[in-house]
Design a protein around this motif. Structure first.
Motif, PDB file in Angstrom:
ATOM      1  N   CYS A  57       0.841  -1.199   0.000  1.00 34.17           N
ATOM      2  CA  CYS A  57       0.000   0.000   0.000  1.00 34.17           C
ATOM      3  C   CYS A  57       0.876   1.249   0.000  1.00 34.17           C
ATOM      4  CB  CYS A  57      -0.886   0.018   1.242  1.00 34.17           C
ATOM      5  SG  CYS A  57      -1.991  -1.403   1.394  1.00 34.17           S
ATOM      6  N   GLU A 114      -9.283  -1.470   0.718  1.00 40.98           N
ATOM      7  CA  GLU A 114      -9.346  -0.110   0.170  1.00 40.98           C
ATOM      8  C   GLU A 114     -10.460   0.698   0.837  1.00 40.98           C
ATOM      9  OE1 GLU A 114      -9.761   2.333  -4.055  1.00 40.98           O
ATOM     10  OE2 GLU A 114      -9.723   0.148  -4.090  1.00 40.98           O
ATOM     11  N   ASP A 115     -11.622   0.076   1.035  1.00 43.37           N
ATOM     12  CA  ASP A 115     -12.732   0.765   1.694  1.00 43.37           C
ATOM     13  C   ASP A 115     -12.346   1.205   3.107  1.00 43.37           C
ATOM     14  OD1 ASP A 115     -14.264   0.338  -0.564  1.00 43.37           O
ATOM     15  OD2 ASP A 115     -15.320  -1.403   0.271  1.00 43.37           O
ATOM     16  N   ARG A 117      -9.289   1.719   4.226  1.00 43.98           N
ATOM     17  CA  ARG A 117      -8.253   2.746   4.128  1.00 43.98           C
ATOM     18  C   ARG A 117      -8.840   4.104   3.744  1.00 43.98           C
ATOM     19  NH1 ARG A 117      -2.861   1.691   3.960  1.00 43.98           N
ATOM     20  NH2 ARG A 117      -2.523   3.198   2.282  1.00 43.98           N
ATOM     21  N   ILE A 118      -9.846   4.112   2.875  1.00 44.25           N
ATOM     22  CA  ILE A 118     -10.509   5.379   2.518  1.00 44.25           C
ATOM     23  C   ILE A 118     -11.096   6.020   3.775  1.00 44.25           C
ATOM     24  CG2 ILE A 118     -12.518   6.381   1.341  1.00 44.25           C
ATOM     25  CD1 ILE A 118     -11.913   4.458  -0.999  1.00 44.25           C
ATOM     26  N   SER A 119     -11.788   5.232   4.579  1.00 42.54           N
ATOM     27  CA  SER A 119     -12.372   5.768   5.817  1.00 42.54           C
ATOM     28  C   SER A 119     -11.293   6.294   6.750  1.00 42.54           C
ATOM     29  CB  SER A 119     -13.171   4.678   6.540  1.00 42.54           C
ATOM     30  OG  SER A 119     -14.263   4.276   5.771  1.00 42.54           O
ATOM     31  N   ASN A 122      -9.646   9.495   5.445  1.00 40.59           N
ATOM     32  CA  ASN A 122     -10.611  10.588   5.594  1.00 40.59           C
ATOM     33  C   ASN A 122     -10.651  11.086   7.036  1.00 40.59           C
ATOM     34  OD1 ASN A 122     -11.384  10.879   2.921  1.00 40.59           O
ATOM     35  ND2 ASN A 122     -13.045   9.401   3.102  1.00 40.59           N
ATOM     36  N   ASP A 139      -7.285  10.219  -0.558  1.00 38.40           N
ATOM     37  CA  ASP A 139      -8.029   9.037  -1.032  1.00 38.40           C
ATOM     38  C   ASP A 139      -7.233   8.263  -2.078  1.00 38.40           C
ATOM     39  OD1 ASP A 139     -10.080   9.742   0.618  1.00 38.40           O
ATOM     40  OD2 ASP A 139     -11.513  10.204  -0.983  1.00 38.40           O
ATOM     41  N   SER A 140      -6.398   8.966  -2.819  1.00 37.43           N
ATOM     42  CA  SER A 140      -5.610   8.288  -3.857  1.00 37.43           C
ATOM     43  C   SER A 140      -4.597   7.319  -3.261  1.00 37.43           C
ATOM     44  CB  SER A 140      -4.887   9.312  -4.722  1.00 37.43           C
ATOM     45  OG  SER A 140      -3.910  10.001  -3.957  1.00 37.43           O
ATOM     46  N   ALA A 142      -5.387   5.110  -0.948  1.00 38.93           N
ATOM     47  CA  ALA A 142      -6.135   4.021  -0.328  1.00 38.93           C
ATOM     48  C   ALA A 142      -5.968   2.684  -1.041  1.00 38.93           C
ATOM     49  CB  ALA A 142      -7.614   4.384  -0.257  1.00 38.93           C
TER      50      ALA A 142
END
Length: 148
Positions: A57, A114-115, A117-119, A122, A139-140, A142
């Motif tokens: 990642c 990914e979901d 990591r986005i949270s 954020n 977000d990029s 994630a």
């Protein structure tokens, strides 16, 4: 004339019934655990599995602006959570070798990672944005990939 059971007999019946249920469920669990095993006939397994690889990642820490003191604890906690998420995904990768079809890793491991990591990124951006300029484009960072 019916006679009611004394209180202690009711408890004994409940206890015995509960113990029987636990013993029965243990037997069922053991049966399921052993169901996949086959006797050792000396034959080798015709299917060999390649190593699962590792999850890679992007580094979020290096892309963060200066973190205000008031947000440092929250940001550090979320950065640690990002590392934990990668460790859990790598463990799941190892634990599920050979399962699913060609898109299994993407659908069952990389997509949910990914979901998460986005949270998390954020939350990092929000923590920083409370007292400084909110960083954009996190977000990029994630999406993760599988490296073999």
């Amino acid at each position: 004339m019916s006679r009611a059971l004394p209180k202690y007999n009711k408890r004994r019946v409940t206890f015995i019934g509960g113990a029987a249920a636990v013993a029965l469920s243990g037997t069922v669990i053991a049966g399921f655990a052993l169901a996949g095993e086959t006797p050792d006939s000396g034959a080798t397994n015709a299917r060999t599995l390649a190593g699962p690889g590792t999850i890679s990642c992007p580094d979020v820490t290096g892309r963060l602006p200066a973190v205000p003191g008031s947000a440092k604890a929250e940001v550090d906690s979320n950065l640690a959570q990002l590392n934990t998420q990668i460790q859990e995904a790598n463990k799941r990768l190892v634990d599920t070798v050979g399962q699913g079809g060609p898109d299994f890793v993407q659908n069952a491991i990389l997509g949910p990672l990914e979901d998460k990591r986005i949270s998390t990124v954020n939350r990092i951006a929000t923590a920083i944005g409370r007292t400084a300029e909110k960083p954009a484009g996190l977000d990029s960072l994630a999406a993760c990939t599988l490296t073999k």
